[in-house]
Design a protein around this motif. Structure first.
Motif, short mmCIF file in Angstrom:
data_model
loop_
_atom_site.label_atom_id
_atom_site.label_comp_id
_atom_site.label_asym_id
_atom_site.label_seq_id
_atom_site.Cartn_x
_atom_site.Cartn_y
_atom_site.Cartn_z
N ASP A 348 40.58 48.69 36.12
CA ASP A 348 40.65 47.34 35.55
C ASP A 348 40.27 46.27 36.57
OD1 ASP A 348 43.00 46.99 37.08
OD2 ASP A 348 44.32 47.39 35.40
N SER A 349 40.64 46.47 37.84
CA SER A 349 40.27 45.48 38.85
C SER A 349 38.77 45.50 39.12
CB SER A 349 41.04 45.72 40.15
OG SER A 349 40.73 46.99 40.69
N GLY A 350 38.18 46.71 39.13
CA GLY A 350 36.74 46.81 39.32
C GLY A 350 35.97 46.19 38.18
N LEU A 351 36.46 46.40 36.97
CA LEU A 351 35.80 45.84 35.79
C LEU A 351 35.86 44.32 35.80
CD1 LEU A 351 34.55 46.88 33.00
CD2 LEU A 351 36.73 46.16 32.04
N LEU A 352 37.01 43.77 36.15
CA LEU A 352 37.16 42.31 36.19
C LEU A 352 36.23 41.70 37.24
CD1 LEU A 352 39.03 40.11 34.84
CD2 LEU A 352 40.33 40.17 36.98
N THR A 353 36.14 42.35 38.39
CA THR A 353 35.27 41.83 39.45
C THR A 353 33.80 41.92 39.04
OG1 THR A 353 36.86 42.48 41.15
CG2 THR A 353 34.60 42.12 41.86
N MET A 354 33.40 43.01 38.39
CA MET A 354 32.03 43.12 37.93
C MET A 354 31.71 42.04 36.90
SD MET A 354 29.93 46.29 36.19
CE MET A 354 30.89 47.48 37.09
N GLY A 355 32.68 41.76 36.04
CA GLY A 355 32.49 40.70 35.06
C GLY A 355 32.30 39.35 35.72
N SER A 356 33.05 39.09 36.79
CA SER A 356 32.92 37.80 37.49
C SER A 356 31.56 37.67 38.16
CB SER A 356 34.04 37.65 38.53
OG SER A 356 33.82 38.47 39.65
N ILE A 357 31.03 38.78 38.67
CA ILE A 357 29.70 38.76 39.28
C ILE A 357 28.65 38.38 38.24
CG2 ILE A 357 27.89 40.21 40.30
CD1 ILE A 357 30.10 41.75 41.75
N LEU A 358 28.70 39.04 37.09
CA LEU A 358 27.71 38.77 36.04
C LEU A 358 27.88 37.38 35.45
CD1 LEU A 358 27.75 42.23 34.20
CD2 LEU A 358 26.09 41.41 35.87
N ASN A 359 29.13 36.98 35.22
CA ASN A 359 29.40 35.71 34.56
C ASN A 359 29.15 34.51 35.48
OD1 ASN A 359 30.16 33.92 32.59
ND2 ASN A 359 32.27 34.61 32.44
N LYS A 360 29.72 34.56 36.68
CA LYS A 360 29.64 33.41 37.59
C LYS A 360 28.32 33.35 38.34
CE LYS A 360 31.56 29.89 39.79
NZ LYS A 360 30.50 29.51 40.72
N ASP A 361 27.86 34.50 38.86
CA ASP A 361 26.68 34.49 39.74
C ASP A 361 25.36 34.54 38.98
OD1 ASP A 361 28.39 34.39 41.86
OD2 ASP A 361 28.31 36.52 42.30
N PHE A 362 25.41 34.93 37.71
CA PHE A 362 24.16 35.01 36.95
C PHE A 362 24.16 34.06 35.75
CE2 PHE A 362 24.27 38.96 39.34
CZ PHE A 362 22.97 39.03 39.82
#
Length: 490
Positions: A348-362
């Protein structure tokens, strides 16, 4: 070994409780923003931060791979314990300074720091590419592990694919409801299960009548002497410690938890307690694995990773013979629950972090006009999309893909210069860091594919790659510096 009705009920209650916690986390949410969804508002206290760091740091490897390695390699497996303790020392090198900057600049994703520090979009994409690869392999490996674990524990009643789907749906629900707050609150439950699962099993096994060497002082002295008399492969031991300490300290989910801390005092206090947790979690499992070589000799390699399960089964059998088997039936459920908790907290922590990369950085960077509440909704949808993609990949991809999991530390350690060294040396240029990152990743992959190319096999390929990374970084930095001096002189 399969769970009985009591054990199954306990595991079901645990999984159901996570949904309730997710709902409660949603009620506690103060706003619909990226900071609230991905960082819980940046207001974590010492207890919350400690438990989420603790639960995130340990995966299913702690409960299966570590005891198996201790069974096979003895004291060499202790490098994992030393390495995990050393992660905290690396955090102290950069985490307090990073938190001060993150609070001042309002960082949400790891990419925010990269852009703030280097002003380089190519470096941002390169670092995020490494992080995404690492997170994908991390999530896929743990999904496969939890599918096999629940399928085996249910005696095949719950198949491999349905087990993965069930766990993914549960995680997607509580993460969508509460964001990082939901993840952290469930991490508190999972952290308690982790601690109880390792300590209780350890104490019961080592004090049991049949297998407990603590009941035989002479045998305890003999086993202890055998342990400390083992020759230590020094180079390999130090290499593994460095790989774990330098690599795991820059996992993107760990960096994001630095952002979420309320202040530096909270951060330092959490790290202080984290330093000692391997002694309460991995050390007991290590000792069970080491003792298992005496209890169950001649296990195959795959069987060694189930040595704790074998020991619990032996204990339950002894309890059944003495008429107390029913009272101990919860022990297997506790251990399996702890392993499930460790795996779920990692996913769950890995998924949340991946989501933040896609959402915030892209997405947010490409569409800066989008309001926070809309980005928040996008983040919740991304959780379901990413979870569905990960579940399908875990079910469909062939087993050979899991051999790539060993690359996660070798790859993520290549980001160490960009984060830790970049924080300490203001003159470090983006082109130098990017060149070093590319060379380091290329070396890590090459040495994994062709290990015979390694100058010294005892040194892990990730460290050779990091040396190549640093050498390239230094060379490019030197060339750039001299070129700049030449231009000034002209």
């Amino acid at each position: 070994m399969t769970l009985d009705n009591t054990g199954t009920t306990l595991v079901v209650v645990y999984l159901t409780s996570l949904l309730l916690v997710g709902w409660l986390a949603k009620q506690a949410s103060g706003e619909s923003s990226l900071k609230d969804y991905y960082l819980a508002g940046g207001s974590l206290g010492a207890m919350s931060l400690f438990f989420t760091l603790y639960a995130t740091q340990y995966s299913g490897n702690s409960f299966f791979a570590l005891p198996g390695k201790a069974y096979r390699d003895g004291i060499m497996a202790g490098a994992f314990i030393v390495g995990v303790m050393s992660i905290v020392l690396v955090y102290q090198l950069y985490a307090p300074r990073l938190l001060r900057i993150a609070q001042r600049e309002n960082f949400i994703s790891v990419g925010d720091f990269i852009l703030w520090r280097y002003r380089s979009t190519p470096l941002l994409f390169a670092v995020n590419a490494v992080f995404v690869v690492v997170l994908v392999t991390f999530i896929l490996g743990n999904l496969k592990a939890i599918g096999l674990l629940l399928s085996t524990a249910s005696g095949g009643t719950l198949g491999f694919a349905p087990a993965i789907v069930l766990v993914c749906v549960i995680m997607a629900i509580y993460e969508t409801l509460g964001g990082m707050r939901g993840v952290i609150w469930t991490d508190m439950i999972q952290g308690l299960l982790l601690m109880a699962g390792s300590l209780v099993v350890f104490l019961l096994l080592l004090t049991s009548t049949d297998n407990g060497i603590m009941n035989e002082p002479a045998r305890l002295v003999q086993v202890t002497g055998e342990f400390f008399s083992q020759p230590i492969p020094t180079i390999q031991f130090i290499s593994l410690v460095l790989l774990i300490a330098l690599g795991a300290a820059v996992y993107p989910q760990a960096i994001q938890r630095i952002y979420a801390a309320r202040n530096i005092t909270v951060l330092r206090r959490s790290y202080f307690f984290m330093f000692f947790m391997p002694l309460l979690t991995t050390l007991p499992l290590f000792l069970i694995g080491f003792s298992g070589a005496d209890w169950f000799p001649d296990l195959t390699r795959s069987e060694t990773e189930q040595v704790v399960i074998f020991a619990i089964g032996d204990l339950l059998g002894a309890g059944s013979d003495s008429g107390s088997g029913l009272s101990l039936s919860w022990l297997l459920a506790l251990y399996i629950g702890a392993a499930v908790a460790a795996i779920m907290s990692t996913i769950d922590s890995g998924l949340l972090t991946m989501g933040s990369i896609l959402n915030k950085d892209f997405i947010a960077r490409r569409h800066p006009q989008l309001p926070q509440d809309q980005l928040h909704r996008i983040g919740r949808r991304l959780t379901w999309v990413l979870m569905a993609v990960m579940a399908i990949m875990a079910i469909v991809l062939p087993n050979t893909i899991w051999s790539l999991l060993v690359l996660k530390l070798e790859l993520v350690i290549q980001v160490f210069p960009a984060v830790v060294i970049g924080l300490r040396f203001s003159k470090l240029q983006s082109s130098s860091v990017l060149a070093g990152l590319i060379v380091g990743c290329a070396i890590a992959i090459a040495l994994r594919l062709w290990p015979e190319m390694s100058p010294a096999p005892a040194v892990h390929s990730g460290l050779w790659a990091l040396l190549g990374n640093l050498a390239t970084l230094g060379l490019v930095q030197l060339i750039k510096s001299r070129h700049k001096k030449y231009e000034v002189s002209q």
